[in-house]
Design an enzyme around this catalytic site. Structure first.
Site, mmCIF file in Angstrom:
data_model
loop_
_atom_site.group_PDB
_atom_site.id
_atom_site.type_symbol
_atom_site.label_atom_id
_atom_site.label_comp_id
_atom_site.label_asym_id
_atom_site.label_seq_id
_atom_site.Cartn_x
_atom_site.Cartn_y
_atom_site.Cartn_z
ATOM 1 N N LYS A 35 0.848 -1.196 0.000
ATOM 2 C CA LYS A 35 0.000 0.000 0.000
ATOM 3 C C LYS A 35 0.883 1.246 0.000
ATOM 4 O O LYS A 35 1.756 1.398 0.865
ATOM 5 C CB LYS A 35 -0.869 -0.041 1.262
ATOM 6 C CG LYS A 35 -2.258 0.485 1.077
ATOM 7 C CD LYS A 35 -3.086 0.148 2.308
ATOM 8 C CE LYS A 35 -4.456 0.748 2.241
ATOM 9 N NZ LYS A 35 -5.211 0.523 3.475
HETATM 10 O O1 G3P Z 1 -8.870 1.387 4.322
HETATM 11 C C1 G3P Z 1 -8.857 2.737 4.693
HETATM 12 C C2 G3P Z 1 -9.518 2.931 5.982
HETATM 13 O O2 G3P Z 1 -8.930 2.174 6.991
HETATM 14 C C3 G3P Z 1 -9.693 4.345 6.400
HETATM 15 O O3 G3P Z 1 -10.818 4.312 7.176
HETATM 16 O O4 G3P Z 1 -12.300 4.885 8.991
HETATM 17 O O5 G3P Z 1 -9.923 5.678 9.049
HETATM 18 O O6 G3P Z 1 -11.534 6.663 7.427
HETATM 19 P P1 G3P Z 1 -11.151 5.462 8.225
#
Ligand code: G3P
Length: 310
Positions: free
Chosen positions: A125
């Site tokens: 990633k």
């Molecule tokens: O895969 C990306 C994700 O983990 C981001 O999520 O909830 O931190 O916006 P969030």
């Protein structure tokens, strides 16, 4: 809310040229009816959240990031590596995204090779940008350059922190296997920056009484907003819709991995938009088969079937 008619006409064509996800089992007379359906990944680094989803056949991959690893208990690179290896082994041969933490190309490529060495199912990633915000000396194009080099080296990449469709386009051009647009964070941003005096449509979290609820990203408010038909004006889903449309235009095979989910409505919207993969937090996935009316219906069936026991 995104309506079925908003689906880009090329979605079906593009999905047809993408890899079949559910292949028909050997010897089966019936073809799998959802061979090109989107894949569902778990967005977590907690192996105890992954295991039940894996056992139930709900997921076809996992995505992690440094925040999720920290939340799963990693407090050093060594402990993060151990957690990542355990997940990679558990989920193999399905893909697991592991994020780079190095910030300059030589170190990033070296780290990418180490991560890829954990297992054949590792996807590296790479943040699309933001490098200059960390260090003015860094090159804005670091992420794209690294993705391009890893493509040349036959290493799969997931270009992360995508917040507009051109970032996704450039990542695909550089050779990214997946792009990860964060629709939930777009929704959060709109919620936090919404102007309450404006009509419905200026935020995903707009609510009927025109007051933003206290306490941040309120999921109930979000659902109410979507039901009011406001999300289509601009929300997380517009990001996914645009990227899918652009990738359809040029039959780009980089997969659109929709990320950062806040609720089940966004899952529906991503399926309507034609996302290739949805990476969803485990608690949301554990609830997908339930609905209050399903529970009510089940209770009635079970009650009425007691008559057959006589
Ligand atoms: O895969 C990306 C994700 O983990 C981001 O999520 O909830 O931190 O916006 P969030």
């Amino acid at each position: 809310m995104l309506k079925p008619l908003d689906i880009h006409p090329g979605v079906g064509d593009r999905r047809a040229v993408m890899e079949e996800v559910n292949r028909t089992a050997a010897g089966k007379k019936l073809q799998h009816p959802a061979s090109h359906a989107p894949r569902i990944f778990a967005d977590t680094a907690d192996i105890e959240e992954i295991r039940p989803l894996q056992e139930r056949g709900v997921i076809s991959g996992v995505t992690t990031n440094p925040t999720l690893l920290k939340r799963a208990g990693a407090d050093s690179w060594e402990s993060a590596m151990k957690i990542m290896k355990d997940i990679v082994d558990l989920v193999a041969p399905d893909p697991v995204s592991l994020e780079l933490t190095e910030l300059e190309p030589v170190g990033m490529i070296e780290q990418a090779k180490k991560l890829a060495g954990i297992g054949e199912n590792v996807v590296v990633k790479v943040p699309v940008g933001g490098y200059k915000a960390i260090n003015e000396e860094l090159d804005s194009f670091t992420g794209l350059r690294v993705i391009n080099q890893l493509w040349k080296d036959d290493i799969k990449t997931n270009c992360t922190l995508i917040f507009n469709s051109t970032q996704a386009f450039w990542a695909a051009n550089a050779g990214a296997t997946y792009v990860s647009p964060f629709l939930g964070r777009v929704a959060d941003y709109l919620y936090q920056n919404d102007q309450v005096e404006r009509p419905p449509g200026n935020s995903l979290y707009y609510v009927e009484d025109h007051k933003i609820p206290e306490g941040g990203a309120d999921r109930v408010a979000n659902t109410a907003y979507v039901a009011m038909d406001g999300a289509r004006k601009d929300s997380g889903i517009r990001l996914i819709n645009e990227i899918v449309a652009i990738f359809n235009n040029y039959r780009i095979k980089t997969e659109v991995l929709a990320a950062s989910f806040r609720n089940a409505v966004q899952v529906t919207e991503c399926l309507l938009a034609g996302a290739d993969i949805l990476t969803v937090p485990a608690p949301l996935l554990m609830g997908v088969t339930d609905h209050p009316l399903t529970s009510q219906g089940m209770a009635a069936f079970v009650e009425d079937s007691k008559v057959f026991e006589k």
